[in-house]
Design a protein around this motif. Structure first.
Motif, PDB file in Angstrom:
ATOM      1  N   LEU A 175       0.828  -1.209   0.000  1.00 42.15           N
ATOM      2  CA  LEU A 175       0.000   0.000   0.000  1.00 42.15           C
ATOM      3  C   LEU A 175       0.859   1.254   0.000  1.00 42.15           C
ATOM      4  O   LEU A 175       0.631   2.180  -0.782  1.00 42.15           O
ATOM      5  N   SER A 176       1.860   1.299   0.857  1.00 36.32           N
ATOM      6  CA  SER A 176       2.725   2.472   0.932  1.00 36.32           C
ATOM      7  C   SER A 176       3.454   2.712  -0.386  1.00 36.32           C
ATOM      8  O   SER A 176       3.554   3.850  -0.855  1.00 36.32           O
ATOM      9  N   MET A 177       3.939   1.653  -1.002  1.00 40.09           N
ATOM     10  CA  MET A 177       4.617   1.805  -2.295  1.00 40.09           C
ATOM     11  C   MET A 177       3.645   2.301  -3.357  1.00 40.09           C
ATOM     12  O   MET A 177       3.985   3.186  -4.150  1.00 40.09           O
ATOM     13  N   ALA A 178       2.439   1.749  -3.389  1.00 41.03           N
ATOM     14  CA  ALA A 178       1.440   2.183  -4.371  1.00 41.03           C
ATOM     15  C   ALA A 178       1.068   3.649  -4.157  1.00 41.03           C
ATOM     16  O   ALA A 178       0.914   4.406  -5.122  1.00 41.03           O
ATOM     17  N   GLN A 179       0.934   4.057  -2.912  1.00 40.67           N
ATOM     18  CA  GLN A 179       0.577   5.441  -2.615  1.00 40.67           C
ATOM     19  C   GLN A 179       1.664   6.424  -3.036  1.00 40.67           C
ATOM     20  O   GLN A 179       1.374   7.561  -3.371  1.00 40.67           O
ATOM     21  N   ASP A 225      -3.034 -12.095  -4.941  1.00 39.77           N
ATOM     22  CA  ASP A 225      -3.046 -11.997  -3.480  1.00 39.77           C
ATOM     23  C   ASP A 225      -4.152 -11.089  -2.941  1.00 39.77           C
ATOM     24  O   ASP A 225      -3.893  -9.961  -2.525  1.00 39.77           O
ATOM     25  N   PRO A 226      -5.394 -11.546  -2.899  1.00 42.59           N
ATOM     26  CA  PRO A 226      -6.494 -10.699  -2.431  1.00 42.59           C
ATOM     27  C   PRO A 226      -6.247 -10.005  -1.089  1.00 42.59           C
ATOM     28  O   PRO A 226      -6.602  -8.824  -0.960  1.00 42.59           O
ATOM     29  N   THR A 254      -9.695  -2.248  -0.197  1.00 41.29           N
ATOM     30  CA  THR A 254     -10.208  -0.938  -0.589  1.00 41.29           C
ATOM     31  C   THR A 254      -9.084   0.091  -0.642  1.00 41.29           C
ATOM     32  O   THR A 254      -8.997   0.878  -1.588  1.00 41.29           O
ATOM     33  N   GLU A 255      -8.200   0.058   0.347  1.00 41.10           N
ATOM     34  CA  GLU A 255      -7.104   1.038   0.418  1.00 41.10           C
ATOM     35  C   GLU A 255      -6.157   0.889  -0.773  1.00 41.10           C
ATOM     36  O   GLU A 255      -5.742   1.897  -1.369  1.00 41.10           O
ATOM     37  N   PHE A 256      -5.818  -0.349  -1.131  1.00 38.68           N
ATOM     38  CA  PHE A 256      -4.903  -0.558  -2.251  1.00 38.68           C
ATOM     39  C   PHE A 256      -5.552  -0.118  -3.560  1.00 38.68           C
ATOM     40  O   PHE A 256      -4.923   0.552  -4.375  1.00 38.68           O
ATOM     41  N   ILE A 257      -6.800  -0.469  -3.763  1.00 39.87           N
ATOM     42  CA  ILE A 257      -7.496  -0.076  -4.995  1.00 39.87           C
ATOM     43  C   ILE A 257      -7.589   1.451  -5.087  1.00 39.87           C
ATOM     44  O   ILE A 257      -7.382   2.034  -6.158  1.00 39.87           O
ATOM     45  N   GLU A 258      -7.868   2.107  -3.986  1.00 40.99           N
ATOM     46  CA  GLU A 258      -7.909   3.580  -3.977  1.00 40.99           C
ATOM     47  C   GLU A 258      -6.533   4.165  -4.296  1.00 40.99           C
ATOM     48  O   GLU A 258      -6.428   5.160  -5.022  1.00 40.99           O
ATOM     49  N   ASN A 265     -13.606 -14.855  -8.433  1.00 36.15           N
ATOM     50  CA  ASN A 265     -13.633 -14.301  -7.078  1.00 36.15           C
ATOM     51  C   ASN A 265     -13.878 -12.794  -7.056  1.00 36.15           C
ATOM     52  O   ASN A 265     -13.969 -12.202  -5.989  1.00 36.15           O
ATOM     53  N   GLY A 266     -13.962 -12.174  -8.209  1.00 34.92           N
ATOM     54  CA  GLY A 266     -14.330 -10.760  -8.283  1.00 34.92           C
ATOM     55  C   GLY A 266     -13.263  -9.805  -7.793  1.00 34.92           C
ATOM     56  O   GLY A 266     -13.551  -8.900  -7.012  1.00 34.92           O
ATOM     57  N   HIS A 267     -12.049  -9.951  -8.272  1.00 34.95           N
ATOM     58  CA  HIS A 267     -10.953  -9.070  -7.846  1.00 34.95           C
ATOM     59  C   HIS A 267     -11.167  -7.658  -8.387  1.00 34.95           C
ATOM     60  O   HIS A 267     -11.392  -7.458  -9.576  1.00 34.95           O
ATOM     61  N   ARG A 268     -11.090  -6.660  -7.522  1.00 33.29           N
ATOM     62  CA  ARG A 268     -11.352  -5.274  -7.911  1.00 33.29           C
ATOM     63  C   ARG A 268     -10.286  -4.692  -8.837  1.00 33.29           C
ATOM     64  O   ARG A 268     -10.563  -3.753  -9.583  1.00 33.29           O
ATOM     65  N   LEU A 269      -9.088  -5.247  -8.812  1.00 30.20           N
ATOM     66  CA  LEU A 269      -8.051  -4.758  -9.718  1.00 30.20           C
ATOM     67  C   LEU A 269      -8.393  -5.106 -11.170  1.00 30.20           C
ATOM     68  O   LEU A 269      -8.118  -4.328 -12.078  1.00 30.20           O
ATOM     69  N   VAL A 270      -9.045  -6.236 -11.385  1.00 29.56           N
ATOM     70  CA  VAL A 270      -9.495  -6.612 -12.734  1.00 29.56           C
ATOM     71  C   VAL A 270     -10.587  -5.649 -13.185  1.00 29.56           C
ATOM     72  O   VAL A 270     -10.589  -5.195 -14.337  1.00 29.56           O
ATOM     73  N   GLU A 271     -11.505  -5.316 -12.300  1.00 35.48           N
ATOM     74  CA  GLU A 271     -12.544  -4.345 -12.631  1.00 35.48           C
ATOM     75  C   GLU A 271     -11.934  -2.996 -12.989  1.00 35.48           C
ATOM     76  O   GLU A 271     -12.342  -2.356 -13.962  1.00 35.48           O
ATOM     77  N   LEU A 272     -10.945  -2.574 -12.213  1.00 39.40           N
ATOM     78  CA  LEU A 272     -10.274  -1.307 -12.460  1.00 39.40           C
ATOM     79  C   LEU A 272      -9.561  -1.338 -13.816  1.00 39.40           C
ATOM     80  O   LEU A 272      -9.601  -0.370 -14.565  1.00 39.40           O
ATOM     81  N   ALA A 273      -8.924  -2.452 -14.122  1.00 38.45           N
ATOM     82  CA  ALA A 273      -8.240  -2.588 -15.418  1.00 38.45           C
ATOM     83  C   ALA A 273      -9.227  -2.449 -16.572  1.00 38.45           C
ATOM     84  O   ALA A 273      -8.895  -1.873 -17.613  1.00 38.45           O
TER      85      ALA A 273
END
Length: 170
Positions: A29-33, A47-48, A54-58, A85-93
């Motif tokens: 999370l810190s690296m992504a931010q 790695d869900p 939510t924090e990582f996706i944001e 499994n409905g990964h939010r990163l796929v939705e974001l992509a």
């Protein structure tokens, strides 16, 4: 990890030894931010507990919308399970396909058992085994990050797009 808030991408060269899912999640999370240009991830099932919060996706949304020419590239091994499994990163992509690309690993790397995240070509989070959370991470080690990036780029060249990973969610 109390000192995590003090670590700066491209500045802090402390080698971190991680041992838990929570520590991996906090570092990712810190690296992504803090990333401004590129994020590369290799993960068997994305790695869900780490990349589907939510924090990582944001943080990824902020990275993509707040950076100049950002690029998130992800290599996965089992798109069927990830999509099911409905990964939010796929939705974001699907909604930010100009900046986020997810590919399925090429057959040459089917036995690859590591997990990896590289941020801005200078920081990395590396797990030697996807089944365990023991990891090393550093926010400023260009040499090691470059080594991992070359490994990633080689895998990326053989990876292929998968229709399940390009779904548009309406």
């Amino acid at each position: 990890m109390s000192e995590l808030s003090e670590l700066k991408l491209g500045v802090s060269d402390t080698l971190l030894e991680l041992g838990s899912c929570e520590e991996n999640r906090e570092v990712a999370l810190s690296m992504a931010q803090q990333s401004r240009r590129t994020i590369e991830i290799v993960s068997r099932l994305l790695d869900p507990p780490i990349y589907n919060t939510t924090e990582f996706i944001e943080a990824i949304k902020s990275f993509v919308t707040g950076s100049r020419n950002p690029m998130l590239r992800v290599i996965v091994f089992d798109p069927d399970t990830i999509v099911r499994n409905g990964h939010r990163l796929v939705e974001l992509a699907g909604s930010l396909s100009s900046f986020v690309e997810i590919r399925k690993v090429g057959h040459e790397y089917d036995q690859y058992s590591q997990s990896l995240m590289i941020a801005d070509g200078t920081a990395y989070l590396h797990r030697i085994s996807t089944d365990r959370y023991e990891a090393t991470a550093c926010f400023n080690d260009r040499r090691q990050a470059s080594y991992y990036r070359k490994e990633f780029d080689t895998m990326w060249e053989t990876a292929r797009t998968d229709p399940k990973l390009r779904r548009m969610y309406l």
